[in-house]
Design a protein around this motif. Structure first.
Motif, PDB file in Angstrom:
ATOM      1  N   VAL A  44       0.781  -1.227  -0.028  1.00  0.00           N
ATOM      2  CA  VAL A  44       0.039   0.187   0.099  1.00  0.00           C
ATOM      3  C   VAL A  44       1.002   1.258   0.135  1.00  0.00           C
ATOM      4  O   VAL A  44       1.692   1.373   0.768  1.00  0.00           O
ATOM      5  N   VAL A  45       0.873   2.093  -0.921  1.00  0.00           N
ATOM      6  CA  VAL A  45       1.505   3.254  -1.119  1.00  0.00           C
ATOM      7  C   VAL A  45       0.523   4.656  -1.155  1.00  0.00           C
ATOM      8  O   VAL A  45      -0.230   4.631  -1.754  1.00  0.00           O
ATOM      9  N   SER A  46       1.163   5.620  -0.344  1.00  0.00           N
ATOM     10  CA  SER A  46       0.300   6.699  -0.303  1.00  0.00           C
ATOM     11  C   SER A  46       1.061   7.622  -0.872  1.00  0.00           C
ATOM     12  O   SER A  46       2.190   7.664  -0.706  1.00  0.00           O
ATOM     13  N   VAL A  47       0.312   8.536  -1.634  1.00  0.00           N
ATOM     14  CA  VAL A  47       1.004   9.715  -2.514  1.00  0.00           C
ATOM     15  C   VAL A  47       0.346  10.930  -2.020  1.00  0.00           C
ATOM     16  O   VAL A  47      -0.667  11.187  -2.354  1.00  0.00           O
ATOM     17  N   GLY A  48       1.031  11.539  -1.167  1.00  0.00           N
ATOM     18  CA  GLY A  48       0.362  13.074  -0.566  1.00  0.00           C
ATOM     19  C   GLY A  48       1.653  14.101  -0.610  1.00  0.00           C
ATOM     20  O   GLY A  48       2.437  13.910  -1.302  1.00  0.00           O
ATOM     21  N   VAL A  49       1.240  14.954   0.348  1.00  0.00           N
ATOM     22  CA  VAL A  49       2.443  15.812   0.766  1.00  0.00           C
ATOM     23  C   VAL A  49       3.910  14.959   0.703  1.00  0.00           C
ATOM     24  O   VAL A  49       4.958  15.446   0.267  1.00  0.00           O
ATOM     25  N   SER A  50       3.930  13.773   1.218  1.00  0.00           N
ATOM     26  CA  SER A  50       4.962  12.977   1.352  1.00  0.00           C
ATOM     27  C   SER A  50       4.672  11.568   0.610  1.00  0.00           C
ATOM     28  O   SER A  50       3.760  11.204   0.547  1.00  0.00           O
TER      29      SER A  50
END
Length: 390
Positions: A220-226
């Motif tokens: 699971v990969v989150s793409v946001g500010v970081s």
């Protein structure tokens, strides 16, 4: 063989009646959670516990409000039996998302339903001020539910987090290094406090609510500010030594020399290519806007997606996941980013053996990480892992 403080403490409690009862309670609650509504006989069959043990445990859990008795089960050949299900009102957990901009809390009940939410600005990002802000908003929202016991506070934030020891090892967004934040919040409150990365908290929520992930290998990969990643191995989050698993944002795909400068002090990090922060900085460098909506930003988004897709392929070939889940903030939920990421991921599997894992995208709505943190705390009631090295 004993591996570290966690195993030592767990071994020290083996044979303890309290520990055995905690484990049995977790087994019973987990069966009820998965079934929705079930009978004591079914719990006995699934857990392998004796009927007397199940009767004693369920009776206590009913008295505590963690279970409730629902309709009668008839036609069993004996006296009608009461079905049981999870209670709704006795226990709530506070899930908190902490960011440089503010604090968001979601109160979650035993079934994973959100019963209340609240947000507040964060006036200062130093650890002392942040701890004060977290406790203040949690106390305020918990006061709205005086009949429910607050099980604890689970805090999600961006960075590398050593969850067992409650330490934020590094958070570029907050500017923290080796901050014992869980202990700081505990000192200001009366319950249990855990901290974890944003993406691990989100993943904990996925596992609680999606039984299909119970035995899966997923990234699971989150793409946001970081950028952040969570490794799900047979349905369990793998955190690595010191919480370092998933900290791929500051790895480089190529030579660092002459690369884009990163807030970590290095250059050429994936963070500078594929995070919202990195793409905003590159768009500004090219004369565009930081909101990534101008035409010049489309090329930046496409290149950021491509670089992320290559990184995911590298990770996928080593780990072999069945699926990759992308949790996307609004800035990157655009075709330029998503499509180039998927094309690069699939394209990398042309070289060598194997098939590209399925790619699923999920919207990172405003409260998704706070809810995930709340689910994370609730999940502890359904697990037999009671060790805490702090």
């Amino acid at each position: 063989m004993v591996h570290g403080v966690m195993d030592v403490r767990l071994l020290a409690r083996v044979g303890s009646k309290a520990l055995i009862r905690e484990i049995n309670e977790a087994l019973v609650l987990d069966v009820v959670r998965r079934s929705g509504t079930t009978s004591r006989a079914e719990v006995t069959s699934v857990t392998g516990l004796s009927p007397a043990t199940v009767t004693g445990i369920t009776s206590q859990l009913v008295r505590d409000g963690l279970l409730i008795e629902s309709e009668m089960l008839r036609g069993t050949g004996g006296r009608p039996a009461r079905l049981i299900e999870l209670g709704r009102d006795a226990v709530v957990a506070a899930g908190v998302r902490l960011s440089p901009d503010g604090v968001e809390v979601a109160l979650v009940d035993l079934r994973g339903d959100v019963v209340s939410t609240r947000t507040a600005p964060l006036t200062a990002t130093d650890p002392e001020s942040a701890a004060d802000a977290v406790v203040a908003i949690v106390d305020a929202v918990a006061a709205e539910h005086p009949a429910s016991a607050l099980r604890g506070i689970s805090i999600a934030l961006s960075g590398i987090v050593d969850r067992p020891r409650g330490i934020v090892r590094h958070s570029g967004a907050l500017g923290w290094q080796d901050v014992p934040f869980a202990r700081m919040v505990e000192d200001r409150s009366s319950g249990r406090v855990v901290i974890d990365s944003l993406v691990n908290s989100f993943t904990a929520g996925l596992v609680l609510l999606d039984a299909d992930l119970a035995e899966r290998d997923v990234i699971v990969v989150s793409v946001g500010v970081s950028l952040g990643a969570s490794m799900l191995v047979h349905g369990r989050i793998h955190r690595g030594f010191g919480g370092s698993a998933g900290g791929f944002a500051h790895s480089a795909l190529g030579d660092r020399d002459g690369g884009r400068p990163c807030h970590c002090g290095g250059s050429g990090c994936l963070e500078t290519w594929s995070s919202v922060w990195g793409m905003q900085r590159e768009s500004e460098r090219r004369g565009g806007a930081a909101d990534l909506t101008e035409k010049v930003a489309q090329d930046v988004l496409a290149e950021g997606g491509r670089q992320l897709g290559i990184a995911l392929a590298n990770a996928g070939k080593m780990f072999g996941p069945e699926r990759i889940v992308l949790v996307l903030s609004p800035e990157v939920r655009v075709p330029a980013f998503r499509e180039s990421c998927e094309q690069a991921l699939v394209g990398e599997y042309v070289y060598g053996d194997g098939t590209a894992p399925g790619l699923v995208t999920v919207a990172a709505d405003s409260d998704v990480f706070a809810r995930g943190a709340g689910y994370d705390m609730v999940t502890e009631l359904f697990t037999t892992d009671r060790a805490d090295p702090r």
